[in-house]
Every structure is written in C-alpha cells, then in structure tokens.
Design a protein around this motif. Structure first.
Motif, PDB file in Angstrom:
ATOM      1  N   HIS A  67      -5.468  15.742  40.942  1.00 35.80           N
ATOM      2  CA  HIS A  67      -5.023  14.357  40.996  1.00 35.80           C
ATOM      3  C   HIS A  67      -6.016  13.460  40.241  1.00 35.80           C
ATOM      4  O   HIS A  67      -7.227  13.645  40.357  1.00 35.80           O
ATOM      5  N   LEU A  68      -5.512  12.520  39.460  1.00 34.28           N
ATOM      6  CA  LEU A  68      -6.301  11.533  38.692  1.00 34.28           C
ATOM      7  C   LEU A  68      -7.018  12.108  37.466  1.00 34.28           C
ATOM      8  O   LEU A  68      -7.638  11.387  36.715  1.00 34.28           O
ATOM      9  N   VAL A  69      -6.949  13.422  37.294  1.00 37.66           N
ATOM     10  CA  VAL A  69      -7.661  14.052  36.182  1.00 37.66           C
ATOM     11  C   VAL A  69      -6.686  14.708  35.215  1.00 37.66           C
ATOM     12  O   VAL A  69      -6.856  14.622  33.989  1.00 37.66           O
TER      13      VAL A  69
ATOM     14  N   LYS B 174     -14.990   6.048  40.926  1.00 39.19           N
ATOM     15  CA  LYS B 174     -14.453   6.962  39.911  1.00 39.19           C
ATOM     16  C   LYS B 174     -15.138   6.884  38.558  1.00 39.19           C
ATOM     17  O   LYS B 174     -14.644   7.451  37.580  1.00 39.19           O
TER      18      LYS B 174
ATOM     19  N   ASP C 115      -9.214  -0.965  43.978  1.00 32.96           N
ATOM     20  CA  ASP C 115      -9.324   0.249  43.171  1.00 32.96           C
ATOM     21  C   ASP C 115     -10.183   1.320  43.841  1.00 32.96           C
ATOM     22  O   ASP C 115     -10.008   2.508  43.570  1.00 32.96           O
ATOM     23  N   LEU C 116     -11.097   0.910  44.708  1.00 33.03           N
ATOM     24  CA  LEU C 116     -12.011   1.893  45.310  1.00 33.03           C
ATOM     25  C   LEU C 116     -11.240   2.888  46.172  1.00 33.03           C
ATOM     26  O   LEU C 116     -10.320   2.517  46.899  1.00 33.03           O
ATOM     27  N   GLU C 117     -11.648   4.147  46.109  1.00 28.01           N
ATOM     28  CA  GLU C 117     -10.970   5.189  46.898  1.00 28.01           C
ATOM     29  C   GLU C 117     -11.618   5.348  48.272  1.00 28.01           C
ATOM     30  O   GLU C 117     -11.008   5.865  49.197  1.00 28.01           O
ATOM     31  N   HIS C 118     -12.885   4.946  48.387  1.00 26.06           N
ATOM     32  CA  HIS C 118     -13.630   5.109  49.643  1.00 26.06           C
ATOM     33  C   HIS C 118     -14.048   3.717  50.121  1.00 26.06           C
ATOM     34  O   HIS C 118     -15.232   3.386  50.192  1.00 26.06           O
TER      35      HIS C 118
ATOM     36  N   LEU D 121     -23.035  -0.092  47.848  1.00 23.87           N
ATOM     37  CA  LEU D 121     -23.472  -0.660  46.567  1.00 23.87           C
ATOM     38  C   LEU D 121     -24.734  -1.484  46.735  1.00 23.87           C
ATOM     39  O   LEU D 121     -25.559  -1.574  45.831  1.00 23.87           O
TER      40      LEU D 121
ATOM     41  N   GLY E 137     -11.273  10.253  49.932  1.00 25.38           N
ATOM     42  CA  GLY E 137     -11.719   9.103  49.154  1.00 25.38           C
ATOM     43  C   GLY E 137     -12.984   9.282  48.344  1.00 25.38           C
ATOM     44  O   GLY E 137     -13.291   8.450  47.507  1.00 25.38           O
TER      45      GLY E 137
ATOM     46  N   ILE F 209     -18.541   5.496  47.000  1.00 22.59           N
ATOM     47  CA  ILE F 209     -17.577   4.418  47.263  1.00 22.59           C
ATOM     48  C   ILE F 209     -16.227   4.702  46.609  1.00 22.59           C
ATOM     49  O   ILE F 209     -15.303   3.914  46.733  1.00 22.59           O
ATOM     50  N   GLY F 210     -16.145   5.803  45.880  1.00 20.18           N
ATOM     51  CA  GLY F 210     -14.871   6.156  45.230  1.00 20.18           C
ATOM     52  C   GLY F 210     -14.544   5.273  44.043  1.00 20.18           C
ATOM     53  O   GLY F 210     -13.382   4.985  43.766  1.00 20.18           O
TER      54      GLY F 210
ATOM     55  N   VAL G  19      -7.839   7.573  36.087  1.00 23.27           N
ATOM     56  CA  VAL G  19      -8.523   7.146  37.312  1.00 23.27           C
ATOM     57  C   VAL G  19      -8.378   5.652  37.584  1.00 23.27           C
ATOM     58  O   VAL G  19      -8.461   5.213  38.717  1.00 23.27           O
ATOM     59  N   TRP G  20      -8.212   4.872  36.495  1.00 18.87           N
ATOM     60  CA  TRP G  20      -8.176   3.420  36.669  1.00 18.87           C
ATOM     61  C   TRP G  20      -6.828   2.862  36.245  1.00 18.87           C
ATOM     62  O   TRP G  20      -6.388   3.059  35.113  1.00 18.87           O
TER      63      TRP G  20
ATOM     64  N   THR H 152     -24.382   4.154  43.412  1.00 21.98           N
ATOM     65  CA  THR H 152     -24.967   4.222  44.753  1.00 21.98           C
ATOM     66  C   THR H 152     -25.943   5.380  44.939  1.00 21.98           C
ATOM     67  O   THR H 152     -26.565   5.479  45.994  1.00 21.98           O
TER      68      THR H 152
ATOM     69  N   LEU I  91      -7.023  12.083  32.028  1.00 24.23           N
ATOM     70  CA  LEU I  91      -7.673  11.203  33.000  1.00 24.23           C
ATOM     71  C   LEU I  91      -6.848   9.943  33.233  1.00 24.23           C
ATOM     72  O   LEU I  91      -6.389   9.304  32.293  1.00 24.23           O
TER      73      LEU I  91
ATOM     74  N   PHE J  90     -16.859   2.293  52.452  1.00 23.56           N
ATOM     75  CA  PHE J  90     -18.259   2.553  52.085  1.00 23.56           C
ATOM     76  C   PHE J  90     -18.730   1.626  50.972  1.00 23.56           C
ATOM     77  O   PHE J  90     -19.786   1.848  50.396  1.00 23.56           O
TER      78      PHE J  90
ATOM     79  N   MET K 133     -22.588  -0.062  36.655  1.00 24.86           N
ATOM     80  CA  MET K 133     -21.827  -0.556  37.797  1.00 24.86           C
ATOM     81  C   MET K 133     -22.759  -1.134  38.866  1.00 24.86           C
ATOM     82  O   MET K 133     -22.439  -2.122  39.524  1.00 24.86           O
TER      83      MET K 133
END
Lengths: 179, 312
Positions: free
Chosen positions: B11-13, A95, B78-81, B88, A112, A92-93, B19-20, A72, B17, B84, B98
């Motif tokens: 967190h997540l790291v 990752k 899966d998206l954290e935000h 994309l 987020g 958008i998170g 993250v997914w 993005t 890692l 928003f 992506m």
C-alpha cells in the motif's frame, strides 16, 4: 562493531517465496504487507537471454536517506550491527522516509507507522539467522558481518562477482546480489 | 528487452509511490502563501504602512494565521500516526527539513501574532480589549516594531524556501532533486501572496504596488522554471526521465497549460497591460496566479512521486 549485510546468490534463487512467507510469519505482518519480495528480471533477445531472480528487501544502507529525513528520529541506525531500524512509538507517519527510499522498501503499517525489514534483529541478537535466511531451501541467502573478512558474506563477496541495486543513488546498499 | 516483475504490492508504494495526496500540495501552497504574506507585511511595516488606516497590513497577520492553521490542518490529516504528532516537538533533527519546518512553524505563529498587534483589527480588539494595551506597548518602541518586521520577513523567507527544500532533499525522486525547488516555491509563494494582497487591498496605491511586484515575481518564477527544466534535461538519465513527465508525459498539459500558461503567462500579460493603464485591474489575473500556484504544488507533488530510480 559488526556491520551486518546480506548476500543473495541469484544463481541459486528459484523465486519460491519461502523467504516472503517466513518473514510474514516471523514478524506477524498484516495481510497486504510484505517486508521482502521476489523480483524477476529478464534481459536480452532470444536466444541471448539473461534471467535474474532476486529476493529483495530494505538495503540497510550505509548512508540511509530515510534516517536523515526523519523528523523525529524514529528511523535510526542501531549501534548493534549498524542496521536501519524504526521506533514505532516515535514515528508520526509523515511518509518522508517512504519518499526518500530509492528502493521503495518501506511501507505504512495499518497501525500508522513506517515499516520495513529489520534483518530480524530480534532473532540475530539471540544468535539466530534472519527468518528468510533460515528457511531458504536453496541456501541462496547469506547473512553476516561485512566488516569481518572471515564471515560467510565477506568470503562470498571476495570470491564471486556481485552487484547492488541502484548504486547511482549513492546510499551504499548492504544487500548484495551474486551473479 | 528488459522485463521486471515483482511480487511486492505494498500500500502507498506499488505500483508507484503515492504517499502524498491533496493534503501536501494544499499545505505547501498555503505555507508558501503565508510566507509571502509575512514578507510583504514586513516590507510594509518597514515602510510605515501599518499606521495607515486603509493599509492591507492590518488584514495580513490575521488572514495569515487562519490560512496557516488551515494548512497545518491539511498536514495533520496527511499523517498516518496522528496521535504521535507531538513527537515532532520532542527533538530537533538537524538533517531533516521536516524537523526544521516543524520548528519554523512554531516560530511563525508568535511572529504573526506580534504582527497582528501592530494594528489589531477593530472587531478583534473589541472582543479582546487587552490586545489594545499589548499593541500600544509594542508600538511605543520603534525598535520593537522593526524587530517584528524583520522577524516576519526572515521567518517568511525560511518558511517559503522550506516548502521547496522539503521535497528537493528527497533524492530518491529525481524530479524533486533540484536546489532550484526552494527558490521556485519561494517565488511562487511571494507571487501568490502579492496576487492575494493586490486583490484584497483597499488602498489603490498598495494594490498597484503589489501588481507591479507580482509581475516581477512571475517573471522570476518563469526564469526559475526554465532553469529547473534545463537542469533536469541536461542531468543523468533518471533526471531526464523525470523531466519527460512534464515534457510530453502525463503531466505535460497540467504543467504547460495550467501552471505556465494560465498560472503565470496569462496573468503576467494581463497585469502588464493593467499596470500600463491599457486595461483595468480586475480579479482575473490574481485569481489565475493563486490557482496556478496551487496547481504548481499539485503537479510537482504528484509528478515527483511518479519519478524514480530504476528499473532495479
């Protein structure tokens, strides 16, 4: 145009974590999240032992993979100082940037979006030093323009031996460690 | 001796890692499966199979739309935000796989819908009668039909390759950093789709055709996996360490027993016997291929996150 970078004098750093606390306070970071941290690396066999204490953070790379993979444009290189920044409203998170960083310097903010060290650009634009640099009690952290041969960081790099983290990743990190 | 300690515990790291989780392998699997289905549908359309009442062609687009939507749902989870996500589609970032994927997915939906119109399933046509008129208009011109078939094959190939390239461009994770990941995931997606079509096809000839195709795809997948491992073990140290995750490390059993053994070798053996008329076709081989395809994504996504540069 400036190209900001940081120099960490590992011969002076005692790992007191003032930089970590200053960053968390200045940037109002939530519990369980940090944008800089202390790494202690010891090598060798007694009595031939080397110890390096480093204050680490995002390397604001010259070729940042976190920027190229961002779908993005939330992760971007800011014109002023050529630092890597994140626009939370665009993130958008997904990752992908966390996975693309060889330094694992990014994390997800509880709200987020991706989060990391900004080199305290809000302070730098006001003529101040990044919070971590400003509070360091041993004066081991130095910040400035790497393209200016008269800057504090350029002179230190010209006069002392230094290394960067994971140079083989090819990202061109701009946080240097004096040895 | 080398000892490294860090105060970071994000967190997540940390400690490595992560993250997914399940959402991404599921999305990659369903995306690859639908990509394969689109390519098979295009192939069948060029062969005029879509006009046959018994052809599986009429089922594939509708099934594809459902499976792709399920995959997109997993991706969204899966998206954290999440709020928003629309960002994309306010930009196109040419260096971001992506971003490419997001726009490819946008093009895939109308292509699948156009493929659906080539032979609208009867229950759907009854509920939405206007689809019959659209279908007739599309079928009236053979050039349009060929265009739909070509679009499905092209977009299917792009979607299938993209699911691998998405990971392979993340150079910080040595296990993923191979150009072979795109072809591997495409071959796996095609193989999974062939297995699914083989299983659900009512036309015996189509089922047989896809079983034969699947055998070739499984063989190709084995060859790509072999080249992938050779590439890793002959590369610099970090890549060798990444390969070690599959060659004696914590993912070895999942990879060799689950992905290579039960997911590729066993169904290839069974299907080769079935194609040679030595045993009957059953659902065993296709189910194993589908499970193996899903496990392949799980192994790669999880092991890839463990692989890293360092210590630093």
């Amino acid at each position: 145009m400036a190209r900001f970078g940081m120099v960490v004098d590992t011969a002076r750093c005692v790992g007191c974590m003032d930089c970590v606390v200053a960053c968390k306070t200045e940037n109002r970071l939530p519990e369980g999240l940090c944008r800089d941290w202390i790494t202690t690396e010891s090598r060798g066999q007694f009595p031939d032992v080397q110890l390096e204490i480093r204050s680490e953070r995002c390397n604001h790379c010259d070729h940042p993979p976190c920027v190229t993979c961002c779908p993005t444009g939330a992760s971007h290189v800011e014109d002023y100082g050529k630092t890597v920044q994140i626009t939370a409203e665009l993130c958008i998170g997904c990752k992908a940037c966390l996975a693309s960083c060889p330094y694992d310097a990014r994390s997800i903010h509880p709200e987020g979006y991706a989060d990391k060290c900004t080199f305290c650009m809000h302070r730098v634009k006001d003529g101040l030093l990044p919070a971590c640099v400003a509070v360091c009690p041993t004066r081991c952290l130095h910040f400035g323009d790497l393209d200016d041969p008269n800057s504090d960081v350029s002179r230190l790099l010209a006069s002392r031996r230094s290394h960067v983290l994971t140079p083989e990743a090819g990202t061109g990190p701009r946080v240097f460690f004096l040895t | 001796m080398l000892e490294i300690t860090t105060t970071r515990a994000n967190h997540l790291v940390d400690p490595s890692l992560h993250v997914w989780a399940w959402q991404i392998p599921v999305y990659l699997f369903l995306g690859g499966l639908v990509a394969g289905m689109m390519m098979i549908h295009g192939w069948f359309t060029f062969a005029d199979r879509h006009r046959r009442a018994e052809s599986v062609s009429q089922l594939l687009p509708a099934l594809g739309l459902v499976l792709l939507s399920a995959g997109m749902g997993a991706l969204f989870l899966d998206l954290e935000h999440k709020l928003f996500v629309w960002r994309l589609y306010t930009t196109f970032q040419i260096t971001s796989p992506m971003s490419w994927g997001a726009w490819i997915l946008i093009a895939v939906y109308p292509a699948l819908f156009a493929a659906l119109l080539l032979r609208v399933p009867e229950p759907l046509a009854t509920r939405v009668p206007v689809l019959r008129a659209w279908s007739a208009a599309l079928l009236a011109d053979p050039a349009r039909v060929r265009f739909v078939a070509a679009a499905n094959m092209t977009l299917g190939a792009l979607l299938g390759v993209y699911t691998g390239i998405l990971l392979s461009t993340l150079g910080a994770r040595p296990l993923w950093n191979s150009a072979l990941l795109g072809p591997l995931f495409l071959a796996s997606g095609l193989s999974s789709a062939a297995a699914l079509v083989h299983m659900v096809a009512r036309d015996g000839a189509e089922s047989e055709l896809l079983a034969r195709a699947d055998n070739r795809l499984l063989t190709a997948e084995l060859a790509i996996l072999g080249l992938f491992l050779i590439g890793l073990v002959t590369a610099p140290r970090v890549h060798q360490q990444a390969a070690a995750l599959l060659l004696g490390g914590p993912f070895t059993a999942f990879f060799w027993v689950g992905v290579v053994g039960l997911g590729i070798a066993v169904p290839l053996f069974v299907q080769t016997l079935a194609v040679g008329r030595r045993v009957r076709h059953t659902a065993v081989a296709p189910v194993l291929v589908l499970a193996g395809g899903l496990l392949l994504r799980f192994v790669f996504v999880y092991a890839g996150q463990v692989s890293h540069y360092g210590p630093f």
